[in-house]
Write a protein that holds these residues in place. Structure first.
Motif, PDB file in Angstrom:
ATOM      1  N   GLY A 171       0.802  -1.219   0.000  1.00 48.61           N
ATOM      2  CA  GLY A 171       0.000   0.000   0.000  1.00 48.61           C
ATOM      3  C   GLY A 171       0.835   1.270   0.000  1.00 48.61           C
ATOM      4  O   GLY A 171       0.373   2.336   0.396  1.00 48.61           O
ATOM      5  N   SER A 173       2.014   3.011  -2.639  1.00 52.77           N
ATOM      6  CA  SER A 173       1.487   3.989  -3.595  1.00 52.77           C
ATOM      7  C   SER A 173       0.168   4.557  -3.097  1.00 52.77           C
ATOM      8  O   SER A 173      -0.107   5.754  -3.251  1.00 52.77           O
ATOM      9  CB  SER A 173       1.290   3.336  -4.966  1.00 52.77           C
ATOM     10  N   SER A 174      -0.633   3.695  -2.460  1.00 52.76           N
ATOM     11  CA  SER A 174      -1.902   4.185  -1.906  1.00 52.76           C
ATOM     12  C   SER A 174      -1.624   5.242  -0.851  1.00 52.76           C
ATOM     13  O   SER A 174      -2.301   6.267  -0.791  1.00 52.76           O
ATOM     14  CB  SER A 174      -2.673   3.032  -1.256  1.00 52.76           C
ATOM     15  N   LYS A 185       0.000   4.907  -9.915  1.00 51.86           N
ATOM     16  CA  LYS A 185      -0.840   3.765 -10.267  1.00 51.86           C
ATOM     17  C   LYS A 185      -0.951   2.847  -9.045  1.00 51.86           C
ATOM     18  O   LYS A 185       0.043   2.541  -8.383  1.00 51.86           O
ATOM     19  CB  LYS A 185      -0.178   3.025 -11.419  1.00 51.86           C
ATOM     20  N   ILE A 186      -2.149   2.418  -8.746  1.00 51.74           N
ATOM     21  CA  ILE A 186      -2.393   1.542  -7.610  1.00 51.74           C
ATOM     22  C   ILE A 186      -3.126   0.310  -8.125  1.00 51.74           C
ATOM     23  O   ILE A 186      -4.110   0.443  -8.850  1.00 51.74           O
ATOM     24  CB  ILE A 186      -3.266   2.251  -6.553  1.00 51.74           C
ATOM     25  N   ALA A 187      -2.637  -0.871  -7.771  1.00 53.73           N
ATOM     26  CA  ALA A 187      -3.347  -2.066  -8.229  1.00 53.73           C
ATOM     27  C   ALA A 187      -3.048  -3.225  -7.297  1.00 53.73           C
ATOM     28  O   ALA A 187      -2.081  -3.179  -6.532  1.00 53.73           O
ATOM     29  CB  ALA A 187      -2.924  -2.401  -9.649  1.00 53.73           C
ATOM     30  N   ASP A 188      -3.868  -4.243  -7.387  1.00 58.25           N
ATOM     31  CA  ASP A 188      -3.718  -5.325  -6.427  1.00 58.25           C
ATOM     32  C   ASP A 188      -2.787  -6.425  -6.921  1.00 58.25           C
ATOM     33  O   ASP A 188      -2.922  -7.568  -6.544  1.00 58.25           O
ATOM     34  CB  ASP A 188      -5.090  -5.885  -6.038  1.00 58.25           C
ATOM     35  N   TYR A 189      -1.851  -6.082  -7.789  1.00 59.84           N
ATOM     36  CA  TYR A 189      -0.836  -7.091  -8.146  1.00 59.84           C
ATOM     37  C   TYR A 189       0.542  -6.535  -7.787  1.00 59.84           C
ATOM     38  O   TYR A 189       0.732  -5.306  -7.746  1.00 59.84           O
ATOM     39  CB  TYR A 189      -0.912  -7.455  -9.638  1.00 59.84           C
ATOM     40  N   PHE A 191       4.452  -5.386  -7.817  1.00 64.77           N
ATOM     41  CA  PHE A 191       5.273  -4.607  -8.756  1.00 64.77           C
ATOM     42  C   PHE A 191       4.437  -3.721  -9.661  1.00 64.77           C
ATOM     43  O   PHE A 191       4.689  -3.600 -10.847  1.00 64.77           O
ATOM     44  CB  PHE A 191       6.200  -5.523  -9.573  1.00 64.77           C
ATOM     45  N   THR A 192       3.416  -3.121  -9.068  1.00 63.17           N
ATOM     46  CA  THR A 192       2.637  -2.144  -9.807  1.00 63.17           C
ATOM     47  C   THR A 192       3.501  -0.926 -10.087  1.00 63.17           C
ATOM     48  O   THR A 192       3.499  -0.362 -11.169  1.00 63.17           O
ATOM     49  CB  THR A 192       1.427  -1.687  -8.968  1.00 63.17           C
ATOM     50  N   ASP A 212       7.728   7.111  -3.189  1.00 63.40           N
ATOM     51  CA  ASP A 212       7.117   5.780  -3.230  1.00 63.40           C
ATOM     52  C   ASP A 212       7.908   5.007  -4.267  1.00 63.40           C
ATOM     53  O   ASP A 212       8.005   5.422  -5.413  1.00 63.40           O
ATOM     54  CB  ASP A 212       5.649   5.935  -3.658  1.00 63.40           C
ATOM     55  N   PRO A 214       9.461   1.097  -5.957  1.00 58.75           N
ATOM     56  CA  PRO A 214       8.985  -0.258  -6.222  1.00 58.75           C
ATOM     57  C   PRO A 214       9.082  -1.153  -4.980  1.00 58.75           C
ATOM     58  O   PRO A 214       9.908  -0.920  -4.100  1.00 58.75           O
ATOM     59  CB  PRO A 214       9.923  -0.753  -7.313  1.00 58.75           C
ATOM     60  N   GLY A 215       8.244  -2.178  -4.938  1.00 56.29           N
ATOM     61  CA  GLY A 215       8.233  -3.094  -3.803  1.00 56.29           C
ATOM     62  C   GLY A 215       9.538  -3.867  -3.686  1.00 56.29           C
ATOM     63  O   GLY A 215      10.288  -4.014  -4.641  1.00 56.29           O
ATOM     64  N   LYS A 283      -3.839  -1.075   6.240  1.00 54.36           N
ATOM     65  CA  LYS A 283      -5.049  -1.856   5.922  1.00 54.36           C
ATOM     66  C   LYS A 283      -5.814  -2.288   7.181  1.00 54.36           C
ATOM     67  O   LYS A 283      -6.392  -3.371   7.227  1.00 54.36           O
ATOM     68  CB  LYS A 283      -4.716  -3.070   5.040  1.00 54.36           C
ATOM     69  N   SER A 311      -4.996   3.292   7.742  1.00 52.31           N
ATOM     70  CA  SER A 311      -5.714   2.734   6.593  1.00 52.31           C
ATOM     71  C   SER A 311      -5.732   3.806   5.521  1.00 52.31           C
ATOM     72  O   SER A 311      -6.226   4.908   5.763  1.00 52.31           O
ATOM     73  CB  SER A 311      -7.142   2.356   6.969  1.00 52.31           C
ATOM     74  N   THR A 312      -5.183   3.488   4.387  1.00 52.44           N
ATOM     75  CA  THR A 312      -5.211   4.484   3.315  1.00 52.44           C
ATOM     76  C   THR A 312      -6.614   4.544   2.722  1.00 52.44           C
ATOM     77  O   THR A 312      -6.986   5.512   2.081  1.00 52.44           O
ATOM     78  CB  THR A 312      -4.198   4.152   2.201  1.00 52.44           C
TER      79      THR A 312
HETATM   80  N1  LIG Z   1      -8.428  -2.503   2.165  1.00 53.69           N
HETATM   81  C1  LIG Z   1      -7.372  -1.778   1.925  1.00 53.69           C
HETATM   82  N2  LIG Z   1      -6.690  -1.962   0.764  1.00 53.69           N
HETATM   83  C2  LIG Z   1      -5.612  -1.209   0.567  1.00 53.69           C
HETATM   84  C3  LIG Z   1      -5.175  -0.236   1.487  1.00 53.69           C
HETATM   85  N3  LIG Z   1      -4.061   0.354   0.986  1.00 53.69           N
HETATM   86  C4  LIG Z   1      -3.824  -0.233  -0.206  1.00 53.69           C
HETATM   87  N4  LIG Z   1      -4.732  -1.159  -0.475  1.00 53.69           N
HETATM   88  C5  LIG Z   1      -4.812  -2.016  -1.687  1.00 53.69           C
HETATM   89  O1  LIG Z   1      -3.631  -2.777  -1.785  1.00 53.69           O
HETATM   90  C6  LIG Z   1      -3.305  -2.990  -3.150  1.00 53.69           C
HETATM   91  C7  LIG Z   1      -1.873  -2.583  -3.423  1.00 53.69           C
HETATM   92  O2  LIG Z   1      -1.733  -1.202  -3.223  1.00 53.69           O
HETATM   93  P1  LIG Z   1      -0.534  -0.347  -3.814  1.00 53.69           P
HETATM   94  O3  LIG Z   1      -0.645   0.976  -3.180  1.00 53.69           O
HETATM   95  O4  LIG Z   1      -0.510  -0.454  -5.264  1.00 53.69           O
HETATM   96  O5  LIG Z   1       0.659  -1.154  -3.189  1.00 53.69           O
HETATM   97  P2  LIG Z   1       2.233  -0.877  -3.384  1.00 53.69           P
HETATM   98  O6  LIG Z   1       2.900  -1.114  -2.090  1.00 53.69           O
HETATM   99  O7  LIG Z   1       2.441   0.426  -4.006  1.00 53.69           O
HETATM  100  O8  LIG Z   1       2.608  -2.063  -4.373  1.00 53.69           O
HETATM  101  P3  LIG Z   1       3.830  -2.155  -5.417  1.00 53.69           P
HETATM  102  O9  LIG Z   1       3.811  -0.905  -6.207  1.00 53.69           O
HETATM  103  O10 LIG Z   1       3.516  -3.351  -6.245  1.00 53.69           O
HETATM  104  O11 LIG Z   1       5.055  -2.337  -4.602  1.00 53.69           O
HETATM  105  C8  LIG Z   1      -4.284  -2.166  -3.954  1.00 53.69           C
HETATM  106  O12 LIG Z   1      -5.293  -3.019  -4.449  1.00 53.69           O
HETATM  107  C9  LIG Z   1      -4.865  -1.196  -2.943  1.00 53.69           C
HETATM  108  O13 LIG Z   1      -6.185  -0.833  -3.259  1.00 53.69           O
HETATM  109  C10 LIG Z   1      -5.926  -0.060   2.687  1.00 53.69           C
HETATM  110  O14 LIG Z   1      -5.621   0.758   3.565  1.00 53.69           O
HETATM  111  N5  LIG Z   1      -6.999  -0.862   2.836  1.00 53.69           N
END
Ligand SMILES: Nc1nc2c(ncn2[C@@H]2O[C@H](COP(=O)(O)OP(=O)(O)OP(=O)(O)O)[C@@H](O)[C@H]2O)c(=O)[nH]1
Ligand SMILES: [Mg+2]
Length: 494
Positions: A171, A173-174, A185-189, A191-192, A212, A214-215, A283, A311-312
């Motif tokens: 999370g 990027s979130s 860009k935010i996504a649930d896979y 290495f977004t 922010d 990369p993971g 989260k 929680s974002t």
């Molecule tokens: N329920 C919930 N989902 C979250 C929260 N924060 C992020 N997410 C979800 O987690 C997933 C990954 O979020 P990203 O912000 O893309 O994660 P990241 O750490 O940037 O991931 P990478 O760029 O791949 O390293 C997305 O589907 C978000 O919607 C949160 O506080 N609550």
């Protein structure tokens, strides 16, 4: 597919200098007008400048070959050639310029920072500029120098106050998207995020930047995943924030294990131990996540971390987290010197720019190294004997011949200067351009009278000057200034 681009190899070529021109003024009833060949234009150089609007090195990835304009040749009637166009490449803040073998040439921090990477070649002087009292109408001109050609590596190391570190999908990027105006860009896979995102965060009257990146996965420090790219960006952050996914479905992961894994990578990468850290347990809007966060909190605090449950999605706990970030950033800024202002990176000039060295090689040849002799050789048109004679004079005047003799060189030995090889024939006197024969030829090539070298004559003259006054009186009129040494001028200071 997106490509991760924060490291590119650039092939640079600065512009060549234009050749000088050989021309003699022609006019009715004036058959022997003076030389009027113009100078060649200088080649354009390639520079880098930090532009805050540029965030990645992506453009260079698609256009790695870069060439600045060539200088135009000189022409008759004293017309100088135009200079080649300079090329200025915009790079992101935090770009490090290295040679292929890893020597850092410049570390570009601060908007407007400029660095000349490849210098254009000098234009050659035309025969008008080479004329002097003794060499009234030179039958040669200098060649333009080739522009510098080199390959460099550009590497982007983000410059931010706070770096967000964590496993993919934790999370990060979130988080940056809700605390700043950045819209990554935010996504649930996993290495977004492939290219780091920078966000500006304002808390009351504090402003700081957050990166922010990369993971990170285990093994990152040895290059796994996008590991090294990730770590490179963390290197310049004053504060690190662990972003932990408390709701991950992966069985072998939990907040403590995640932190251990990431700390192990940071540790292996090295140099990051002194950065203050915060932990954001993310989260907690998911019930299981909140439970887990509450469970591990004491353990983390026992290890000395300040822990924030956030929680974002619902923005819970973000205010406390950003206040803590601001506090640490302020402390780090107070401890560190003021942020570097915009500066110009000056190219280090070669140490031996003025001088030269002569080295005896094991194979019995000799190598002359030095910026000036090497440049003079590049400027010489070896098809023109007069030009070659002029080169010999310049080298003799600089003392190259004397040094060669001192180093033990014998006539006929192989001498290397820059990319050229010569059979060494000592020039017997310097400044001998006063006997113009056929244009473009040098008389000395036919006859080689044995005469003193420039240095010997200089020494003789000094000795004469130092003789006590009475001796000179007794000895009658001194023939001072009359002799071979009239010819050694100093017009070639350059
Ligand atoms: N329920 C919930 N989902 C979250 C929260 N924060 C992020 N997410 C979800 O987690 C997933 C990954 O979020 P990203 O912000 O893309 O994660 P990241 O750490 O940037 O991931 P990478 O760029 O791949 O390293 C997305 O589907 C978000 O919607 C949160 O506080 N609550
Ligand atoms: Mg991301």
């Amino acid at each position: 597919m997106t490509t991760f681009v924060d490291r590119v190899v650039l092939h640079l070529q600065a512009g060549d200098g234009g050749h000088g021109c050989v021309s003699i003024h022609r006019e009715k009833f004036k058959p022997f007008g003076g030389p009027d060949g113009g100078n060649g234009g200088h080649g354009g150089s390639v520079s880098l400048v930090v532009d805050p609007q540029v965030h990645t090195l992506l453009d260079f990835h698609f256009r790695p070959h870069v060439k600045a304009g060539n200088g135009k040749g000189g022409a008759g009637s004293h017309r100088d050639g135009a200079n080649g166009a300079d090329l200025v490449l915009k790079v992101p803040n935090g770009t490090v310029v290295q040679t292929l073998d890893g020597t850092v040439l410049a570390d570009m921090v601060g908007a407007g920072t400029t660095f000349e990477v490849a210098r254009g070649g000098r234009g050659g002087r035309g025969n008008a500029a080479l004329a002097n009292a003794r060499r009234k109408a030179p039958g040669f001109a200098e060649l333009g120098e080739p522009g510098e050609k080199l390959d460099v590596v550009l590497e982007l190391k983000s410059v931010a106050d706070v770096g967000l570190v964590g496993f993919p999908s934790a999370g990060k990027s979130s988080l940056i998207s809700v605390i700043s105006a950045a819209k990554p860009k935010i996504a649930d896979y996993p290495f977004t995020t492939l290219v780091p995102n920078l966000g500006v965060v304002r808390v009351d009257n504090h402003t700081f930047t957050v990166a922010d990146v990369p993971g990170l996965i285990p093994g990152a420090a040895s290059g796994k995943g996008l590991g090294l790219e990730f770590l490179r960006h963390i290197e310049r952050c004053a504060v690190l924030v662990h972003v932990i996914d408390t709701a991950t479905l992966e069985l072998d992961r939990d907040p403590l294990a995640d932190i251990d894994a990431i700390e192990a990578e940071l540790n292996e990468y090295g140099g990051l131990a002194d950065r203050p850290r915060l932990v954001a347990l993310n989260k907690i809007d998911i019930p299981d996540g909140r439970d887990l966060a509450e469970m591990v909190r004491p353990d983390l605090e026992a290890r000395g971390f300040r822990v924030f449950e956030v929680s974002t999605a619902t923005r819970e706990g973000l205010k406390e987290l950003t206040y803590a970030m601001a506090e640490l950033v302020e402390a780090a800024r107070a401890a560190a010197p003021v942020a570097e202002p915009t500066r110009i990176v000056i190219r280090p000039t070669a140490v031996d720019d003025a001088g030269f060295t002569v080295e005896a090689e094991p194979d019995g040849s000799y190598t002359v190294r030095g910026a000036r002799p090497e440049r003079w050789v590049r400027q010489t048109n070896f098809d023109n004997d007069e030009a070659v004679g002029y080169l010999a004079d310049r080298l003799a005047r600089l003392g190259v011949e004397d040094q060669l003799a001192k180093a033990g060189a014998q006539p006929g030995d192989l001498v290397r200067i820059g990319e050229r090889e010569f059979d060494w024939q000592p020039t017997l006197y310097a400044g001998a351009d006063f006997v113009p024969g056929v244009r473009g030829t040098d008389q000395r090539l036919e006859e080689r009278p044995t005469r003193a070298t420039a240095a010997e004559r200089l020494a003789a003259r000094k000795a004469r000057r130092q003789r006590p006054a009475d001796e000179i009186e007794a000895g009658g009129v001194e023939a001072d200034g009359v002799g071979a040494d009239v010819a050694s001028g100093s017009e070639d200071a350059e």
